[in-house]
Enzyme design. Structure first.
Site, short mmCIF file in Angstrom:
data_model
loop_
_atom_site.label_atom_id
_atom_site.label_comp_id
_atom_site.label_asym_id
_atom_site.label_seq_id
_atom_site.Cartn_x
_atom_site.Cartn_y
_atom_site.Cartn_z
N HIS A 239 12.02 15.06 42.37
CA HIS A 239 10.72 14.49 42.73
C HIS A 239 9.76 15.59 43.19
CE1 HIS A 239 7.68 11.90 44.55
NE2 HIS A 239 7.82 12.56 45.69
N THR B 265 5.80 0.92 55.64
CA THR B 265 7.08 1.38 55.09
C THR B 265 8.02 0.19 55.11
OG1 THR B 265 6.77 3.63 55.96
CG2 THR B 265 9.01 2.98 55.39
N GLU C 40 7.78 4.61 46.61
CA GLU C 40 8.71 5.73 46.65
C GLU C 40 10.11 5.19 46.88
OE1 GLU C 40 6.01 9.55 47.93
OE2 GLU C 40 7.30 8.67 49.47
N ASP D 126 10.31 10.97 57.73
CA ASP D 126 10.56 10.94 56.29
C ASP D 126 10.74 12.37 55.79
OD1 ASP D 126 10.96 9.53 53.93
OD2 ASP D 126 8.89 9.77 53.29
N TYR E 289 11.99 15.08 52.40
CA TYR E 289 11.52 15.41 51.06
C TYR E 289 12.65 16.09 50.31
CZ TYR E 289 7.66 16.78 47.82
OH TYR E 289 6.79 16.92 46.75
N ARG F 206 -1.90 7.43 46.78
CA ARG F 206 -1.97 8.80 46.28
C ARG F 206 -3.38 9.38 46.34
NH1 ARG F 206 3.30 10.28 46.49
NH2 ARG F 206 4.62 8.89 45.24
N THR G 156 11.58 10.59 48.29
CA THR G 156 11.76 9.98 46.98
C THR G 156 12.92 10.62 46.23
OG1 THR G 156 9.38 9.61 46.92
CG2 THR G 156 10.58 9.32 44.86
N ARG H 218 0.82 22.55 40.76
CA ARG H 218 1.11 23.98 40.72
C ARG H 218 2.07 24.24 39.55
NH1 ARG H 218 1.92 22.15 45.74
NH2 ARG H 218 4.18 22.18 45.39
N TYR I 39 -4.52 15.31 52.80
CA TYR I 39 -3.28 15.96 53.21
C TYR I 39 -3.42 17.44 53.52
CZ TYR I 39 -2.10 18.61 48.95
OH TYR I 39 -2.07 19.52 47.92
N GLU J 60 5.12 10.00 39.21
CA GLU J 60 5.90 10.78 38.25
C GLU J 60 5.96 10.10 36.89
OE1 GLU J 60 9.72 12.32 40.23
OE2 GLU J 60 8.98 10.76 41.57
N ASP K 228 8.62 4.03 50.96
CA ASP K 228 7.51 4.62 51.72
C ASP K 228 6.25 4.49 50.86
OD1 ASP K 228 6.36 5.91 53.90
OD2 ASP K 228 6.57 7.87 52.98
N LYS L 103 0.10 7.16 54.11
CA LYS L 103 1.50 6.77 54.24
C LYS L 103 1.75 5.76 55.35
CE LYS L 103 3.61 9.88 51.44
NZ LYS L 103 4.67 9.59 50.46
N GLU M 225 13.62 5.41 48.04
CA GLU M 225 14.33 6.25 49.00
C GLU M 225 15.53 5.52 49.59
OE1 GLU M 225 11.99 8.17 51.98
OE2 GLU M 225 10.12 8.04 50.83
N GLN N 286 -4.09 10.30 49.88
CA GLN N 286 -3.26 11.45 50.23
C GLN N 286 -3.84 12.75 49.68
OE1 GLN N 286 0.80 11.02 49.01
NE2 GLN N 286 1.47 12.92 49.96
#
Length: 432
Positions: free
Chosen positions: A136, A259, A201, A129, A131, A239, A363, A145, A246, A377, A235, A255, A203, A242
């Site tokens: 996204h 899927t 997600e 997968d 990104y 959250r 995504t 951040r 992660y 989101e 996917d 994850k 995709e 994760q």
């Protein structure tokens, strides 16, 4: 090498299968491949309107050299064939399904889609997968951040991670809420239990056709020829699991529990009328490194695919009300890296790709609020819950919710084709 349109793309071509003419997904200009169950036996089929053509049963109408590959329970052997065979099969199927003189020979091998169950189209050896959805990545990064949503490498290297092939399932498979370790910010220690922040997600999936030998990268100029076709991909993501697990290595149990993919492989040849130039990068962004840069890909590497996600709660289904549309946007506006760049980068270190490997784009969200491809989101991490059309409220998915992905292609001078749907209903987590 840029492929040219042929008679199979002719917008005036009609099928003697009446339901195909004007069909929103499967007119004769599409002809996607998939695998269905006839009794307990998986068989390769081609979608045409509300029906499918059983290619194993119709083998006598096709090139004898194809019979063995098209009589298998999955598409892997066929995907190993050359792109020339892909195009030849498409032209033969188009002729059989559009020429009234062929009706008597072909019609006995048609099966109604409503009468059969679909199966995974391939035996998936590996699943990766990516990104590549920059909006996204920006939306998610901004939640953690605010001053630097994207990591410094994002515009230089297509980011990806290796997923779990064993838990890929075809559309309609139940989504069992995963258990795992989760820790709220106000908790001092983690606990184990059902994921509280289950998400989707939106995709696209890429199915690899011909592979490459270990140690022999696929050049960017040849990468598109290694993509046999496309599907929808969800996917599913926990959250809260994760967020806790992660760091430092990345996605794992958050994850790999499931899927989902749509059952039909829309071939690369079917998508030729919908190819366009890759959108120019914003001023100041770095140019792709030479191994990711190709003139043909710049000119035709984008795909005009409209993608959409909808939610039908248990209450909506009981009341037979329409699902609530969560997002709607264009894939080419969401992807910072093209499909060919994904494949070239994946193999650039010598990694061998194999027929039937699955690659997700990551995504795909657009720049506007209507095109956000995940609830993380849409609800801004739960800070702004969404009110659905029936008054229910969601920050993340609840048990009984059905998530439905759909996609289609439209362009001037071309017949609309679609991908079908990719859906799943959330079931409660196993007792702990």
């Amino acid at each position: 090498m840029v492929q040219r349109l042929d008679e199979t793309h002719d917008p005036a071509r009609r099928s003697w299968v009446d339901s195909a003419n004007g069909h929103f997904d499967f007119p004769v200009q599409n002809l996607p491949l998939g695998v269905f169950l006839r009794g307990d036996e998986p068989r390769i089929g081609c979608a045409i309107g509300d029906h499918m053509l059983d290619l194993s049963a119709a083998a006598g109408l096709l090139d004898p050299a194809w019979q063995r590959a098209l009589s298998q329970p999955v598409l892997n052997d066929w995907l190993a064939h050359s792109p020339g065979d892909d195009r030849a099969l498409r032209r033969r199927l188009s002729a059989l399904l559009s020429d009234p003189a062929q009706r008597a020979a072909v019609e006995p091998h048609l099966v109604k889609q409503a009468d059969v169950a679909m199966h995974l189209p391939v035996r998936i050896g590996d699943y990766t997968d990516f990104y590549v959805g920059i909006h996204h990545a920006t939306n998610i990064g901004r939640q953690f951040r605010p001053d630097q949503p994207l990591m410094p490498n994002y515009k230089y290297v297509p980011i990806g991670y290796h997923g779990r092939a064993s838990s890929v399932r075809v559309s309609g498979a139940p989504v069992i809420r995963p258990n795992g370790q989760r820790k709220r910010p106000d908790e001092t220690e983690p606990s184990y239990g059902p994921a509280r922040r289950l998400d989707y997600e939106l995709e696209l999936g890429l199915w690899i056709g011909r592979g490459n030998a270990l140690g022999e990268p696929v050049p960017i100029g040849e990468a598109a020829q290694h993509i046999a076709g496309y599907c929808l991909l969800n996917d599913w993501s926990a959250r809260d699991l994760q967020a806790w697990e992660y760091q430092p290595l990345g996605p794992f149990l958050a994850k790999n529990f499931l899927t989902s993919v749509s059952p039909w492989m829309v071939t690369s040849d079917a998508l030729l009328p919908f190819r366009s130039a890759i959108p120019e990068r914003p001023a100041g962004d770095p140019a792709p490194l030479p191994y990711l840069d190709d003139a043909d890909d710049r000119a035709t590497g984008a795909l005009a695919i409209t993608i959409e996600a909808s939610l039908a709660t248990a209450a909506m289904r009981a009341a037979r009300t329409a699902p609530h549309r969560l997002s709607h946007g264009e894939a080419d506006a969401a992807m910072y890296w093209s499909a060919a760049q994904i494949v070239a980068h994946h193999s650039s270190n010598g990694c061998n790709l194999s027929p039937g490997d699955l690659i997700g784009t990551g995504t795909l969200s657009t720049a506007n609020d209507d095109g956000r491809g995940s609830l993380m989101e849409i609800s801004q991490g739960g800070a702004t819950p969404l009110t659905l059309s029936n008054g229910e409220v969601r920050s993340f998915l609840e048990d009984g919710d059905e998530l439905i992905l759909s996609a289609w292609c439209e362009a001037p001078g071309a017949v609309r084709i679609g991908f079908g749907t990719c859906s799943g209903i959330v079931m409660p987590a196993p007792a702990t």
